[in-house]
Design a protein around this motif. Structure first.
Motif, mmCIF file in Angstrom:
data_model
loop_
_atom_site.group_PDB
_atom_site.id
_atom_site.type_symbol
_atom_site.label_atom_id
_atom_site.label_comp_id
_atom_site.label_asym_id
_atom_site.label_seq_id
_atom_site.Cartn_x
_atom_site.Cartn_y
_atom_site.Cartn_z
ATOM 1 N N CYS A 157 -12.705 60.772 -19.130
ATOM 2 C CA CYS A 157 -11.451 61.093 -19.811
ATOM 3 C C CYS A 157 -11.794 61.634 -21.190
ATOM 4 C CB CYS A 157 -10.580 59.851 -19.927
ATOM 5 S SG CYS A 157 -10.185 59.080 -18.349
ATOM 6 N N TRP A 158 -11.262 62.795 -21.537
ATOM 7 C CA TRP A 158 -11.677 63.444 -22.773
ATOM 8 C C TRP A 158 -11.145 62.765 -24.026
ATOM 9 C CZ3 TRP A 158 -10.409 68.723 -20.144
ATOM 10 C CH2 TRP A 158 -11.464 69.054 -19.277
ATOM 11 N N PHE A 159 -10.147 61.910 -23.899
ATOM 12 C CA PHE A 159 -9.630 61.195 -25.066
ATOM 13 C C PHE A 159 -10.460 59.957 -25.378
ATOM 14 C CE2 PHE A 159 -7.675 59.068 -21.485
ATOM 15 C CZ PHE A 159 -7.782 57.736 -21.826
ATOM 16 N N CYS A 160 -11.298 59.519 -24.459
ATOM 17 C CA CYS A 160 -11.934 58.202 -24.543
ATOM 18 C C CYS A 160 -12.993 58.151 -25.650
ATOM 19 C CB CYS A 160 -12.577 57.861 -23.203
ATOM 20 S SG CYS A 160 -13.332 56.227 -23.166
ATOM 21 N N ALA A 161 -13.000 57.024 -26.382
ATOM 22 C CA ALA A 161 -14.010 56.807 -27.416
ATOM 23 C C ALA A 161 -14.936 55.649 -27.066
ATOM 24 C CB ALA A 161 -13.337 56.551 -28.761
ATOM 25 N N CYS A 162 -14.908 55.215 -25.801
ATOM 26 C CA CYS A 162 -15.749 54.092 -25.371
ATOM 27 C C CYS A 162 -17.172 54.554 -25.073
ATOM 28 C CB CYS A 162 -15.163 53.440 -24.112
ATOM 29 S SG CYS A 162 -13.506 52.767 -24.317
ATOM 30 N N HIS A 163 -18.095 53.603 -25.046
ATOM 31 C CA HIS A 163 -19.469 53.882 -24.629
ATOM 32 C C HIS A 163 -19.493 53.915 -23.101
ATOM 33 C CE1 HIS A 163 -21.673 53.772 -28.407
ATOM 34 N NE2 HIS A 163 -20.934 52.737 -28.774
ATOM 35 N N THR A 164 -19.494 55.095 -22.528
ATOM 36 C CA THR A 164 -19.506 55.231 -21.077
ATOM 37 C C THR A 164 -20.131 56.552 -20.692
ATOM 38 O OG1 THR A 164 -18.118 55.084 -19.086
ATOM 39 C CG2 THR A 164 -17.213 56.286 -20.955
ATOM 40 N N LYS A 165 -20.482 56.688 -19.418
ATOM 41 C CA LYS A 165 -21.055 57.946 -18.939
ATOM 42 C C LYS A 165 -20.504 58.245 -17.558
ATOM 43 C CE LYS A 165 -25.335 56.744 -19.323
ATOM 44 N NZ LYS A 165 -26.809 56.799 -19.253
ATOM 45 N N HIS A 166 -20.484 59.516 -17.255
ATOM 46 C CA HIS A 166 -19.946 59.990 -15.979
ATOM 47 C C HIS A 166 -21.040 59.954 -14.915
ATOM 48 C CE1 HIS A 166 -18.821 63.532 -13.275
ATOM 49 N NE2 HIS A 166 -17.903 62.624 -13.056
ATOM 50 N N THR A 197 -4.719 67.931 -19.801
ATOM 51 C CA THR A 197 -5.426 68.271 -21.032
ATOM 52 C C THR A 197 -6.424 67.194 -21.431
ATOM 53 O OG1 THR A 197 -3.458 69.480 -21.762
ATOM 54 C CG2 THR A 197 -5.117 69.014 -23.421
ATOM 55 N N ILE A 198 -6.134 65.938 -21.105
ATOM 56 C CA ILE A 198 -7.059 64.852 -21.457
ATOM 57 C C ILE A 198 -7.933 64.449 -20.272
ATOM 58 C CG2 ILE A 198 -5.537 63.985 -23.267
ATOM 59 C CD1 ILE A 198 -4.689 61.734 -21.367
ATOM 60 N N ASN A 199 -7.808 65.185 -19.152
ATOM 61 C CA ASN A 199 -8.598 64.938 -17.941
ATOM 62 C C ASN A 199 -8.378 63.522 -17.404
ATOM 63 O OD1 ASN A 199 -10.358 66.040 -15.978
ATOM 64 N ND2 ASN A 199 -12.082 64.886 -16.836
ATOM 65 N N PHE A 238 -1.240 52.408 -28.491
ATOM 66 C CA PHE A 238 -2.323 52.840 -29.366
ATOM 67 C C PHE A 238 -2.121 54.285 -29.821
ATOM 68 C CE2 PHE A 238 -4.882 49.811 -26.584
ATOM 69 C CZ PHE A 238 -4.891 48.800 -27.527
ATOM 70 N N GLY A 239 -2.557 54.562 -31.038
ATOM 71 C CA GLY A 239 -2.636 55.949 -31.492
ATOM 72 C C GLY A 239 -3.950 56.553 -31.033
ATOM 73 N N TYR A 240 -3.895 57.760 -30.468
ATOM 74 C CA TYR A 240 -5.123 58.437 -30.044
ATOM 75 C C TYR A 240 -6.041 58.630 -31.252
ATOM 76 C CZ TYR A 240 -8.222 62.370 -29.075
ATOM 77 O OH TYR A 240 -9.323 63.186 -28.984
ATOM 78 N N ALA A 241 -7.283 58.175 -31.120
ATOM 79 C CA ALA A 241 -8.277 58.316 -32.186
ATOM 80 C C ALA A 241 -9.130 59.546 -31.906
ATOM 81 C CB ALA A 241 -9.146 57.070 -32.257
ATOM 82 N N HIS A 242 -8.896 60.609 -32.657
ATOM 83 C CA HIS A 242 -9.637 61.856 -32.452
ATOM 84 C C HIS A 242 -10.894 61.814 -33.320
ATOM 85 C CE1 HIS A 242 -10.117 65.901 -31.028
ATOM 86 N NE2 HIS A 242 -10.171 66.401 -32.253
ATOM 87 N N VAL A 243 -12.029 61.535 -32.681
ATOM 88 C CA VAL A 243 -13.299 61.380 -33.403
ATOM 89 C C VAL A 243 -14.383 62.232 -32.737
ATOM 90 C CG1 VAL A 243 -12.810 59.110 -34.408
ATOM 91 C CG2 VAL A 243 -13.665 59.250 -32.062
ATOM 92 N N PRO A 244 -14.210 63.554 -32.697
ATOM 93 C CA PRO A 244 -15.169 64.408 -31.986
ATOM 94 C C PRO A 244 -16.567 64.394 -32.585
ATOM 95 C CG PRO A 244 -13.646 65.730 -33.288
ATOM 96 C CD PRO A 244 -13.125 64.336 -33.303
#
Length: 454
Positions: free
Chosen positions: A65-74, A181-183, A240-246
């Motif tokens: 998911c493109w919005f996600c800020a967690c430590h994860t991998k596809h 848009t956020i997959n 939650f507010g989306y945290a945009h941290v690219p």
């Protein structure tokens, strides 16, 4: 009622980038002086009188998911998950051998990533590993983060077999354009089927997450999503507010920044959704949670027992939160620890010695004092001077003086001193993170970048 101009003025001043304060000190201030040896010592100091809360991290998803800020991998292959579980069980066994067997587990949370990616027999075997290493209370909460796209009858049966008591579903927004848009394509019908299935297997509590501030999200799409969620009657809702941290999560660069709402639009979305949830009968909990009046979280909030940790708001009173798996964070009476984030390195360390801590921080008396004050602000929007003096007789007056000075010098009246208590006003409550940051002695060091406060 605050006027629009005044509200926009407050937003301009208090919506800057600050931590979410799920810990204090916050993770950017952890350091390499705390590693496996120190962690092993801290674990061995936990006695039979301590309650334990456990968190296990499954850092894999079959879609990212493109919005996600967690430590994860596809991953589309299961083999990496199988080898990860071998290392994870070694860590579970090692930690269990270090902790007093008399200590009781009051909660276990499966997070990720997507824990529901685990094959049914692996999920059951993982729970067996935990029960072999630790003593669980009969009423222990077993909560699982769930992806509806992973689930089938066999997995539902496995979740029932491990004794799941709380299901947590990320929804975000049901609008197809926003989801694309956020997959994160997930229909209302899919979500409803999960809620029905877990309740049919005796799960007593369901939590749903909603995000605002997403690309192409509007007041109308958010209103429709909230109405859909309310129709499912979840026991808890996180807004939650989306945290945009690219800069931290490169996959977030896939989200078009021009499609993101500005801070005023985000605040309007948050306010609309919160008002709808309250109107639907949910009680507001802290800055971003809502619960039915008879839910344990709502009861804890009314009784002043609400707490905050890396999982957000909780009524869990355990003295130690022990994290397992790559990147997981633990919170012990002595301080915080974090495991190696890189999955391969985590496995190498866990396979070699059973522990994989690479950084953390040992708490000073000042840290404990400020952690108490910040948690109280985040949970109650206030803190008591009397409680501070009783708990911290040597240092308490320093923070009380800071509170008095800040309230006296704040021209926007977002906080006040009432008797022997520091309180946020109604105008100040949306900016609790920014007010909490006033008492953060580490923030000025400039370590770490954070999402905006609204």
């Amino acid at each position: 009622m605050i006027g629009v101009d005044m509200q926009n003025s407050l937003l301009a001043k208090y919506s800057g980038s600050v931590p979410r304060y799920t810990s204090y000190p916050t993770a950017p201030h952890f350091h390499g002086d705390v590693q496996c040896g120190k962690y092993a010592q801290w674990l061995s100091e936990l006695g039979s009188q301590h309650d334990l809360s456990l968190y296990v991290h499954i850092p894999y998803c079959d879609r990212l998911c493109w919005f996600c800020a967690c430590h994860t991998k596809h991953t589309l292959k299961y083999e990496p998950i199988e080898t990860y579980l071998v290392s994870l069980k070694k860590e579970i066994a090692k930690v269990g051998s270090l902790v007093s067997r008399g200590a009781k587990v009051s909660a276990l949370h499966f997070g990720g990533g997507s824990p529901t990616m685990l094959r049914p027999h692996d999920l059951v075997d993982l729970m067996k590993a935990f029960r072999a290493a630790f003593d669980f209370r009969n009423d222990a909460e077993i909560s699982v983060e769930m992806d509806p796209n992973d689930l089938d009858e066999a997995r539902y049966d496995a979740l029932a077999a491990i004794g799941m008591t709380r299901a947590s579903l990320g929804v975000q927004d049901f609008n197809p354009k926003v989801q694309k848009t956020i997959n994160r394509v997930q229909t209302f019908e899919q979500t409803k089927s999960v809620v029905d299935a877990v309740r049919g297997r005796g799960v007593h509590s369901v939590n749903c997450d909603i995000l605002y501030g997403l690309p192409y999200q509007t007041m109308a799409t958010l209103e429709a999503t909230v109405n859909d969620i309310v129709s499912l009657s979840p026991d808890r809702i996180a807004l939650f507010g989306y945290a945009h941290v690219p800069w931290m999560k490169k996959h977030q660069t896939m989200i078009p920044e021009e499609a993101l709402p500005d801070v005023e639009a985000r605040f309007a979305q948050m306010t609309q959704a919160a008002d709808m949830l309250v109107e639907a009968g949910y009680e507001p909990i802290g800055i971003d949670h809502f619960a039915k009046p008879d839910d344990r979280l709502a009861v804890a909030a009314r009784q002043g027992r609400l707490r905050r940790n890396f999982q957000g708001y909780t009524d869990d009173t355990a003295e130690a939160l022990i994290g397992f798996g790559a990147s997981s964070i633990g919170q012990l009476p002595q301080g915080y620890v974090q495991n190696m984030p890189a999955t391969g390195e985590y496995q190498r360390m866990a396979d070699a010695e059973g522990l994989a801590v690479v950084r953390g921080i040992e708490l000073s008396d000042d840290d404990r004092l400020r952690a108490h004050v910040i948690e109280e602000i985040m949970c109650r929007f206030a803190f008591s001077f009397e409680t501070v003096r009783e708990g911290f007789p040597r240092l308490g007056e320093t923070v009380i003086a800071e509170a008095r000075q800040y309230a006296a010098s704040n021209p926007d009246a977002i906080c006040e001193i009432v008797g022997e208590e520091f309180r946020l006003t109604e105008a100040g409550k949306p900016f609790a993170r920014s007010v909490a940051a006033v008492f953060d002695s580490y923030l000025a060091t400039g370590k770490g970048r954070h999402s905006i406060a609204v």
